[in-house]
Scaffold this active site. Structure first.
Site, PDB file in Angstrom:
ATOM      1  CB  CYS A  43      -1.012   0.161   1.120  1.00 27.13           C
ATOM      2  SG  CYS A  43      -1.843   1.394   1.306  1.00 27.13           S
ATOM      3  CB  CYS A  48      -3.225   2.599  -1.812  1.00 27.62           C
ATOM      4  SG  CYS A  48      -3.515   0.870  -1.358  1.00 27.62           S
ATOM      5  CE  LYS A  51      -4.439   3.757  -6.665  1.00 27.64           C
ATOM      6  NZ  LYS A  51      -5.304   2.580  -6.347  1.00 27.64           N
ATOM      7  CE1 TYR A 179      -6.703  -1.499  -7.286  1.00 23.76           C
ATOM      8  CE2 TYR A 179      -7.280  -3.897  -7.407  1.00 23.76           C
ATOM      9  CZ  TYR A 179      -6.653  -2.898  -6.901  1.00 23.76           C
ATOM     10  OH  TYR A 179      -5.757  -3.244  -5.689  1.00 23.76           O
ATOM     11  CD  GLU A 183      -6.727   2.165  -9.410  1.00 24.23           C
ATOM     12  OE1 GLU A 183      -7.835   2.283  -8.604  1.00 24.23           O
ATOM     13  OE2 GLU A 183      -5.644   1.692  -9.156  1.00 24.23           O
ATOM     14  CG  HIS A 437     -29.262  21.539  -5.450  1.00 27.95           C
ATOM     15  ND1 HIS A 437     -29.252  20.791  -6.126  1.00 27.95           N
ATOM     16  CD2 HIS A 437     -29.470  22.900  -5.676  1.00 27.95           C
ATOM     17  CE1 HIS A 437     -29.578  21.748  -7.393  1.00 27.95           C
ATOM     18  NE2 HIS A 437     -29.509  22.869  -6.998  1.00 27.95           N
ATOM     19  CD  GLU A 442     -28.730  17.574  -6.386  1.00 26.21           C
ATOM     20  OE1 GLU A 442     -29.679  17.977  -5.686  1.00 26.21           O
ATOM     21  OE2 GLU A 442     -28.027  18.299  -6.656  1.00 26.21           O
TER      22      GLU A 442
END
Ligand SMILES: Cc1cc2nc3c(=O)[nH]c(=O)nc-3n(C[C@H](O)[C@H](O)[C@H](O)COP(=O)(O)OP(=O)(O)OC[C@H]3O[C@@H](n4cnc5c(N)ncnc54)[C@H](O)[C@@H]3O)c2cc1C
Length: 460
Positions: A43, A48, A51, A179, A183, A437, A442
């Protein structure tokens, strides 16, 4: 005199191992942790964290383009790969140092070197020697799988090397549909590299919701990634001008770098698990029960080496649950249900729960709520980027069983959605939540109309 040198010996100082070692040491146990590389694991060192820095770096090109539409005059911009890498490495070194200090502050002893089991209580650490421990935790993680019999595979890199390329390539081929492939395709494309993403399957991101998969493939193309499906490498050839990828459909493509992201495997090689009698699964992962205990009474395993859900927060929680169970007398098993995840593609994905297809298999009748829209930020500048929001609801109980988002801030949004979903929220309760909003999120609480997928004829 104590029977063993340590109460706990942890092999692997990554996400899972560090958390377990720290907590165990804080309980007063005598703990050692071996690490053959830098503390922090995949990681922090080659996953992670670096990256995400690369994703941030690469997104600027898109921001610059968008900025013009908002009235900015953006001067000439250029990217300095070498300078970025140096800054990235500085930050990674700092973070690794934080991990080391946290271990030391907790009272855990760090053993720098490769470790292997000699039997169920003896561990040999390279250059340090043999140590004994009452309990052992295996947290050695995973590593990239490379197809050893692919001709020319020695010219290809894995994600490990992508963090240290001496030069930014002009052209790259990324093979894989998971993934990590997706990525890195976004990263290199954003940095101005001509990027070809090749995957042998019919679509990228197997395991994700089908609408998400095709939506992202389209959005990647819009941003400039060339996505080619249904083909794979048959060879990689080094020529005077670069690397020529030969594909099973007969096509060839020349690039400067070929990156293979074809999956990861549990890192158990040479670990001596056989010496201790630890059983593996068919896929070569360490087999564990719900409490992360192996078939050997005093040996546990957490994280990617057990190949359950291969994500950092999961490894951390498994490490924590192990420490609570074994050193705090609080039997705790980590619940692997409803774990949210993100793909830091461009645009990114946030996803939690079941895909529509899996939900149909599990529940039979499901209701689908789906919205595709132009995110406000990009519609202002006339861009054609679309966001996707999708809810999957078990029709019988009204429970939300899947939530999938492709669009700006999807990873941030999904973290909050995951809380409600983990609590078993129903569609009525979800809809009772007032919107914030103007946001993309939303839309999630305002989609009322059921979506009727083509060909299913489900009554809306
Ligand atoms: C490119 C990439 C991107 C990723 N992005 C994300 C993301 O965005 N989000 C996310 O949640 N997850 C992500 N992951 C996955 C995540 O990194 C892993 O799930 C996580 O690191 C697993 O933690 P772990 O403790 O099981 O193993 P690791 O973190 O891999 O740690 C294992 C450690 O054990 C050491 N080790 C191995 N064998 C020995 C031995 N015999 N002796 C001594 N030391 C040994 C290794 O050097 C390593 O430091 C990514 C992974 C990759 C490769």
């Amino acid at each position: 005199m104590a029977k063993y040198d340590y109460d706990l010996f942890v092999i692997g100082a990554g996400s899972g191992g560090v958390r377990a070692a720290r907590l165990a040491a804080m309980s007063g146990a005598r703990v050692a942790i071996a690490e053959e590389d830098r503390v922090g694991g995949t990681c922090v060192i080659r996953g992670c964290v670096p990256k995400k820095f690369m994703v941030y770096a690469s997104e600027f090109s898109y921001h610059f383009k968008t900025a013009k539409g908002y009235g900015w005059t953006v001067g000439e911009s250029s990217f300095n790969w070498t300078r970025f890498l140096a800054e990235k490495d500085k930050e990674i070194a700092r973070l690794s140092g934080v991990y080391v200090r946290n271990l030391q502050n907790a009272g855990a002893e760090l053993a720098h070197g490769r470790a292997r089991l000699l039997d169920a209580h003896r561990v040999e650490v390279e250059k340090i020697g043999v140590r004994t421990a009452d309990k052992i935790l295996i947290s050695t993680g995973g590593r990239p799988w490379m197809p050893k019999d692919l001709p020319g595979v020695e010219h290809a890199i894995s994600s490990n090397e992508a963090f240290h390329l001496t030069e930014l390539p002009k052209r790259i081929v990324i093979a894989g549909g998971g993934y990590i492939a997706v990525e890195f395709a976004g990263i290199f494309n954003g940095l101005g590299v001509e990027t070809l993403l090749v995957h042998r399957g019919p679509n990228i991101l197997r395991g994700f919701d089908d609408d998400v998969r095709s939506h992202l493939a389209e959005e990647l193309e819009k941003r400039g990634v060339k996505v080619v499906l249904g083909t794979q490498h048959t060879a990689i050839e080094k020529t005077a001008t670069g690397l020529v990828s030969h594909f099973s459909d007969g096509h060839t493509f020349e690039s400067d770098v070929v990156m293979l992201c074809l999956g990861r495997e549990p890192y158990t090689e040479g670990l001596g698990l056989d010496k201790a009698g630890v059983k593996l699964t068919e896929k070569g992962a360490v087999a564990v029960d719900a409490y992360s205990r192996t078939n050997v009474e005093n040996i546990w395993a957490v994280g990617d080496v057990t190949d359950r859900i291969n994500l950092t927060p999961v490894a951390i929680r498994e490490g924590q649950a192990f420490a609570e169970t074994v050193f705090y007398d609080r039997p705790t098993s980590f619940d692997h249900e409803m774990v949210a995840s993100a793909v830091f593609s461009q645009p990114p994905i946030g996803s939690v729960g079941l895909s529509e297809a899996d939900a149909r298999k599990q529940f039979g009748k499901v209701d689908i709520y789906l919205a595709r829209l132009r995110p406000m930020k990009y519609s202002f500048v006339g861009g054609d980027e679309r966001a996707l929001l999708k809810l999957v609801v078990d029709a019988a109980t009204e429970r939300l069983v899947g939530c999938h988002i492709v669009g700006p801030d999807a990873p941030e949004i999904i973290q909050m959605a995951a809380i409600a979903m983990k609590m078993g929220v129903t569609k009525t309760q979800w809809d009772a939540t007032c919107a914030v909003h103007p946001t993309l999120a939303e839309e999630l609480v305002t989609i009322r109309k059921k979506h009727v997928p083509m060909g299913l004829g489900q009554v809306a």
